[in-house]
Design a protein around this motif. Structure first.
Motif, PDB file in Angstrom:
ATOM      1  N   ASN A   1       0.840  -1.205   0.000  1.00  0.00           N
ATOM      2  CA  ASN A   1       0.000   0.000   0.000  1.00  0.00           C
ATOM      3  C   ASN A   1       0.869   1.246   0.000  1.00  0.00           C
ATOM      4  N   VAL A   2       0.505   2.206  -0.829  1.00  0.00           N
ATOM      5  CA  VAL A   2       1.156   3.520  -0.762  1.00  0.00           C
ATOM      6  C   VAL A   2       0.141   4.614  -1.054  1.00  0.00           C
ATOM      7  N   GLY A   3       0.525   5.816  -0.678  1.00  0.00           N
ATOM      8  CA  GLY A   3      -0.176   7.002  -1.127  1.00  0.00           C
ATOM      9  C   GLY A   3       0.791   7.651  -2.105  1.00  0.00           C
TER      10      GLY A   3
ATOM     11  N   VAL B   1       8.372  -2.214   6.612  1.00  0.00           N
ATOM     12  CA  VAL B   1       8.971  -1.033   5.948  1.00  0.00           C
ATOM     13  C   VAL B   1      10.477  -1.220   5.820  1.00  0.00           C
ATOM     14  N   GLY B   2      11.084  -0.415   4.960  1.00  0.00           N
ATOM     15  CA  GLY B   2      12.533  -0.408   4.820  1.00  0.00           C
ATOM     16  C   GLY B   2      13.131   0.609   5.771  1.00  0.00           C
ATOM     17  N   ILE B   3      14.435   0.471   6.022  1.00  0.00           N
ATOM     18  CA  ILE B   3      15.104   1.389   6.956  1.00  0.00           C
ATOM     19  C   ILE B   3      15.082   2.824   6.430  1.00  0.00           C
ATOM     20  N   GLY B   4      15.050   2.981   5.076  1.00  0.00           N
ATOM     21  CA  GLY B   4      15.000   4.332   4.498  1.00  0.00           C
ATOM     22  C   GLY B   4      13.788   5.089   5.029  1.00  0.00           C
ATOM     23  N   THR B   5      12.679   4.399   5.115  1.00  0.00           N
ATOM     24  CA  THR B   5      11.441   5.013   5.610  1.00  0.00           C
ATOM     25  C   THR B   5      11.556   5.365   7.093  1.00  0.00           C
ATOM     26  N   ILE B   6      12.213   4.492   7.857  1.00  0.00           N
ATOM     27  CA  ILE B   6      12.401   4.768   9.296  1.00  0.00           C
ATOM     28  C   ILE B   6      13.278   6.020   9.453  1.00  0.00           C
TER      29      ILE B   6
ATOM     30  N   LYS C   1      13.818   8.434   7.373  1.00  0.00           N
ATOM     31  CA  LYS C   1      13.244   9.683   6.870  1.00  0.00           C
ATOM     32  C   LYS C   1      11.986  10.112   7.602  1.00  0.00           C
ATOM     33  N   ASP C   2      11.139   9.150   7.984  1.00  0.00           N
ATOM     34  CA  ASP C   2       9.829   9.517   8.568  1.00  0.00           C
ATOM     35  C   ASP C   2       9.722   9.293  10.079  1.00  0.00           C
ATOM     36  N   ASP C   3      10.555   8.426  10.610  1.00  0.00           N
ATOM     37  CA  ASP C   3      10.418   7.978  11.999  1.00  0.00           C
ATOM     38  C   ASP C   3       8.952   7.638  12.323  1.00  0.00           C
TER      39      ASP C   3
ATOM     40  N   VAL D   1      13.208  -3.763   7.534  1.00  0.00           N
ATOM     41  CA  VAL D   1      14.290  -4.398   6.765  1.00  0.00           C
ATOM     42  C   VAL D   1      15.478  -3.437   6.762  1.00  0.00           C
ATOM     43  N   ASP D   2      16.560  -3.859   7.399  1.00  0.00           N
ATOM     44  CA  ASP D   2      17.661  -2.939   7.677  1.00  0.00           C
ATOM     45  C   ASP D   2      18.994  -3.675   7.499  1.00  0.00           C
ATOM     46  N   SER D   3      19.478  -3.752   6.249  1.00  0.00           N
ATOM     47  CA  SER D   3      20.664  -4.576   5.954  1.00  0.00           C
ATOM     48  C   SER D   3      21.861  -4.236   6.833  1.00  0.00           C
ATOM     49  N   SER D   4      22.159  -2.935   6.995  1.00  0.00           N
ATOM     50  CA  SER D   4      23.375  -2.544   7.718  1.00  0.00           C
ATOM     51  C   SER D   4      23.110  -2.162   9.171  1.00  0.00           C
TER      52      SER D   4
ATOM     53  N   LYS E   1      24.858  -9.405   1.725  1.00  0.00           N
ATOM     54  CA  LYS E   1      24.979  -7.953   1.531  1.00  0.00           C
ATOM     55  C   LYS E   1      23.670  -7.256   1.801  1.00  0.00           C
ATOM     56  N   LYS E   2      22.579  -7.898   1.324  1.00  0.00           N
ATOM     57  CA  LYS E   2      21.236  -7.347   1.543  1.00  0.00           C
ATOM     58  C   LYS E   2      20.417  -8.398   2.264  1.00  0.00           C
ATOM     59  N   VAL E   3      19.407  -7.973   2.960  1.00  0.00           N
ATOM     60  CA  VAL E   3      18.510  -8.940   3.607  1.00  0.00           C
ATOM     61  C   VAL E   3      17.905  -9.827   2.514  1.00  0.00           C
TER      62      VAL E   3
ATOM     63  N   GLY F   1       9.574   1.947   1.699  1.00  0.00           N
ATOM     64  CA  GLY F   1       9.457   2.843   0.554  1.00  0.00           C
ATOM     65  C   GLY F   1       9.817   2.175  -0.769  1.00  0.00           C
ATOM     66  N   GLY F   2      10.218   3.020  -1.703  1.00  0.00           N
ATOM     67  CA  GLY F   2      10.423   2.577  -3.072  1.00  0.00           C
ATOM     68  C   GLY F   2      11.495   1.514  -3.256  1.00  0.00           C
ATOM     69  N   THR F   3      12.567   1.564  -2.459  1.00  0.00           N
ATOM     70  CA  THR F   3      13.661   0.587  -2.615  1.00  0.00           C
ATOM     71  C   THR F   3      13.193  -0.791  -2.169  1.00  0.00           C
ATOM     72  N   LEU F   4      12.571  -0.851  -1.001  1.00  0.00           N
ATOM     73  CA  LEU F   4      12.083  -2.141  -0.510  1.00  0.00           C
ATOM     74  C   LEU F   4      10.955  -2.652  -1.420  1.00  0.00           C
TER      75      LEU F   4
ATOM     76  N   ALA G   1      13.224  12.341  -6.204  1.00  0.00           N
ATOM     77  CA  ALA G   1      12.123  12.105  -5.257  1.00  0.00           C
ATOM     78  C   ALA G   1      11.739  10.623  -5.329  1.00  0.00           C
ATOM     79  N   PRO G   2      11.497   9.971  -4.163  1.00  0.00           N
ATOM     80  CA  PRO G   2      11.191   8.530  -4.200  1.00  0.00           C
ATOM     81  C   PRO G   2       9.893   8.237  -4.939  1.00  0.00           C
ATOM     82  N   THR G   3       9.915   7.167  -5.737  1.00  0.00           N
ATOM     83  CA  THR G   3       8.689   6.749  -6.436  1.00  0.00           C
ATOM     84  C   THR G   3       8.181   5.454  -5.807  1.00  0.00           C
TER      85      THR G   3
HETATM   86  N1  LIG Z   1       3.738   7.922   0.456  1.00  0.00           N
HETATM   87  C1  LIG Z   1       3.864   6.715   0.953  1.00  0.00           C
HETATM   88  O1  LIG Z   1       2.921   5.927   0.978  1.00  0.00           O
HETATM   89  C2  LIG Z   1       5.163   6.283   1.508  1.00  0.00           C
HETATM   90  C3  LIG Z   1       6.271   7.075   1.375  1.00  0.00           C
HETATM   91  N2  LIG Z   1       7.497   6.626   1.781  1.00  0.00           N
HETATM   92  C4  LIG Z   1       8.660   7.469   1.487  1.00  0.00           C
HETATM   93  O2  LIG Z   1       9.658   6.649   0.853  1.00  0.00           O
HETATM   94  C5  LIG Z   1      10.947   7.156   1.186  1.00  0.00           C
HETATM   95  C6  LIG Z   1      11.826   6.036   1.671  1.00  0.00           C
HETATM   96  O3  LIG Z   1      12.080   5.123   0.635  1.00  0.00           O
HETATM   97  P1  LIG Z   1      13.548   4.521   0.405  1.00  0.00           P
HETATM   98  O4  LIG Z   1      14.543   5.582   0.673  1.00  0.00           O
HETATM   99  O5  LIG Z   1      13.536   3.901  -0.932  1.00  0.00           O
HETATM  100  O6  LIG Z   1      13.744   3.472   1.553  1.00  0.00           O
HETATM  101  P2  LIG Z   1      13.054   2.070   1.936  1.00  0.00           P
HETATM  102  O7  LIG Z   1      12.085   2.331   3.042  1.00  0.00           O
HETATM  103  O8  LIG Z   1      12.581   1.363   0.755  1.00  0.00           O
HETATM  104  O9  LIG Z   1      14.265   1.287   2.585  1.00  0.00           O
HETATM  105  C7  LIG Z   1      15.356   0.880   1.801  1.00  0.00           C
HETATM  106  C8  LIG Z   1      16.279   0.008   2.589  1.00  0.00           C
HETATM  107  O10 LIG Z   1      15.724  -1.306   2.674  1.00  0.00           O
HETATM  108  C9  LIG Z   1      16.782  -2.166   2.968  1.00  0.00           C
HETATM  109  N3  LIG Z   1      16.811  -3.443   2.280  1.00  0.00           N
HETATM  110  C10 LIG Z   1      17.370  -4.532   2.806  1.00  0.00           C
HETATM  111  N4  LIG Z   1      17.317  -5.570   2.003  1.00  0.00           N
HETATM  112  C11 LIG Z   1      16.691  -5.159   0.910  1.00  0.00           C
HETATM  113  C12 LIG Z   1      16.348  -5.826  -0.285  1.00  0.00           C
HETATM  114  N5  LIG Z   1      16.631  -7.110  -0.474  1.00  0.00           N
HETATM  115  N6  LIG Z   1      15.729  -5.104  -1.225  1.00  0.00           N
HETATM  116  C13 LIG Z   1      15.413  -3.810  -1.015  1.00  0.00           C
HETATM  117  N7  LIG Z   1      15.718  -3.126   0.112  1.00  0.00           N
HETATM  118  C14 LIG Z   1      16.367  -3.797   1.079  1.00  0.00           C
HETATM  119  C15 LIG Z   1      18.076  -1.485   2.610  1.00  0.00           C
HETATM  120  O11 LIG Z   1      18.774  -1.344   3.842  1.00  0.00           O
HETATM  121  C16 LIG Z   1      17.635  -0.197   1.991  1.00  0.00           C
HETATM  122  O12 LIG Z   1      18.476   0.855   2.307  1.00  0.00           O
HETATM  123  C17 LIG Z   1      10.729   8.243   2.233  1.00  0.00           C
HETATM  124  O13 LIG Z   1      10.817   9.484   1.582  1.00  0.00           O
HETATM  125  C18 LIG Z   1       9.317   7.991   2.719  1.00  0.00           C
HETATM  126  O14 LIG Z   1       8.688   9.181   3.163  1.00  0.00           O
HETATM  127  C19 LIG Z   1       7.654   5.422   2.401  1.00  0.00           C
HETATM  128  C20 LIG Z   1       6.571   4.627   2.591  1.00  0.00           C
HETATM  129  C21 LIG Z   1       5.237   4.965   2.152  1.00  0.00           C
END
Ligand SMILES: NC(=O)C1=CN([C@@H]2O[C@H](COP(=O)(O)OP(=O)(O)OC[C@H]3O[C@@H](n4cnc5c(N)ncnc54)[C@H](O)[C@@H]3O)[C@@H](O)[C@H]2O)C=CC1
Ligand SMILES: Nc1nc(O)c(N)c(N[C@@H]2O[C@H](COP(=O)(O)O)[C@@H](O)[C@H]2O)n1
Length: 357
Positions: free
Chosen positions: A145-147, A184-189, A191-193, A214-217, A265-267, A289-292, A319-321
């Motif tokens: 789910n996303v907005g 959620v991914g660590i990027g979201t934690i 950035k948003d806490d 999900v927090d690889s490092s 290297k990655k989860v 977020g977008g990476t996870l 900007a994250p997609t």
């Molecule tokens: N509008 C919405 O619904 C939402 C917006 N967001 C936004 O998304 C942004 C964060 O997104 P990202 O920076 O992309 O971070 P992310 O939340 O996708 O976390 C990425 C992290 O996931 C970890 N990871 C570990 N194993 C992985 C694997 N196998 N594959 C992929 N990731 C793996 C890595 O440590 C990587 O750095 C923020 O700006 C947040 O505000 C996040 C969630 C929802």
């Protein structure tokens, strides 16, 4: 494809039938024993027996009810094939989509061993018994789910992620109530806490889903709100250790956090999903977020998608997609989706898809 993989594919097909049937799509089968076999596999929904009523009559009735799609699950023998041909013709003539893919998949993955629908349950349970590692194949049902904005952004370049409307946030929190875990991914934690609890609709605090990060490092700050006592938390990180990492893991565990280590290297997301399933987390809400999101799509771990598309455009190539990561190289490689529902909510649109596996 080896035997284990074939069985896994059959189980996935059963899961897809389960999802579609729960969505209200009628399942066309020959008789009562077929229904019993499917029910034993956890499939519930509307079963229609095609051996009892003329097919054209069933098609007319469903047409009148406004049914747009049915799942074809007649047997694989001569009689079943005859029913299948008639159903395809009568239903398609009336503009009702006949989903024949799942029946074909069962036939393909059982390599012709499966003769009819009534023996599916026995077929699977017999093989599960002789495969002690079958548990290693089970995965949770994941809803992504996303907005997002009309241009697919999850936040602005300076991380302003106020996209969802008030009622959309309530919808998300109702969804949180339905699941066992929020991922959620660590990027979201970082950035948003976020809190990742149910706090925008009435809820019982004790019933908050488990928060999974999900927090690889292992970058999670010890002050992150997901580490508070509002809900249980699982941190998934990689296996390689260092003194610093081991110390942090010890601290997290002493705070009541569960740490799962998988991948180098990655989860390893597939292993993680299987471990979560074994721990009883069978339904997960993936909140980015977008990476996870990309990692989860790439590993084919997402079953359903629900997005709120807001009438906003953020732009910005940084900007994250909705789905970032490396991206899929070809159209064939990308996930296949089927639109299941759409509706207007406040000033946005909700789109709901099933991922065809
Ligand atoms: N509008 C919405 O619904 C939402 C917006 N967001 C936004 O998304 C942004 C964060 O997104 P990202 O920076 O992309 O971070 P992310 O939340 O996708 O976390 C990425 C992290 O996931 C970890 N990871 C570990 N194993 C992985 C694997 N196998 N594959 C992929 N990731 C793996 C890595 O440590 C990587 O750095 C923020 O700006 C947040 O505000 C996040 C969630 C929802
Ligand atoms: N559905 C949705 N719409 C938005 O506009 C969003 N910004 C998000 N963000 C996600 O929700 C988390 C915040 O959760 P809490 O309210 O703190 O519990 C945030 O971290 C994103 O995962 N989602």
């Amino acid at each position: 494809m080896d035997k284990k993989e074939s069985l896994r594919k059959i189980v996935e097909t059963i899961d897809n039938i389960k999802e579609l049937a729960e969505y209200g799509i009628p399942v066309l089968i020959e008789g009562k024993k077929d229904a019993e076999s499917l029910k034993n596999l956890g499939i519930s929904g509307r079963f229609i027996f095609v051996s009892r009523t003329p097919i054209f009559q069933i098609a007319d009735t469903l047409k009148k009810e406004g049914i747009l799609e049915v799942i074809l699950l007649t047997d694989f023998d001569k009689a079943g094939k005859k029913y299948a041909r008639e159903i395809l013709s009568e239903f398609q003539n009336r503009g009702i989509k006949v989903n024949n893919i799942l029946r074909n998949e069962l036939l393909k993955y059982s390599r012709g061993d499966l003769k009819d629908i009534e023996s599916i349950y026995a077929y699977i349970s017999r093989r599960v018994d002789i495969m002690p590692n079958f548990d290693d194949m089970l995965l949770p049902h994941v809803i992504s789910n996303v907005g997002m904005t009309l241009d697919g952004k999850l936040a602005t370049v300076s991380n302003d992620s106020r996209i969802s409307s008030e009622n959309d946030l309530k919808r998300v929190h109702e969804l949180r109530k339905e699941v066992d875990g929020i991922l959620v991914g660590i990027g979201t934690i970082l950035k948003d806490d976020p809190r990742l609890t149910v706090h925008k609709v009435p809820a019982v605090p004790k019933e908050n889903p488990i928060r999974i990060v999900v927090d690889s490092s292992l970058r999670i700050p010890m002050t992150a709100r997901v580490l508070n006592s509002d809900a249980k938390t699982i941190i998934a990180t990689t296996k390689p250790s260092s003194n610093e990492k081991d110390e942090k893991i010890r601290k997290l565990i002493s705070m009541g956090v569960t740490v799962i280590q998988t991948g180098a290297k990655k989860v390893n997301l597939k292993d993680l999903m299987n471990e979560l399933y074994k721990q009883g987390i069978k339904k997960i809400l993936l909140e980015g977020g977008g990476t996870l999101n990309f990692g989860m799509f790439k590993e084919n771990l997402i079953s359903e998608i629900r997005v709120y598309v807001a009438p906003k455009i953020f732009g910005g190539s940084n900007a994250p997609t909705y789905v970032d990561g490396e991206g899929f190289k070809t159209v064939e490689d990308s996930p296949k989706l089927e639109l299941k529902n759409h509706y207007i909510l406040d000033d946005g649109i909700i789109l709901e898809y099933i991922v065809i596996k």
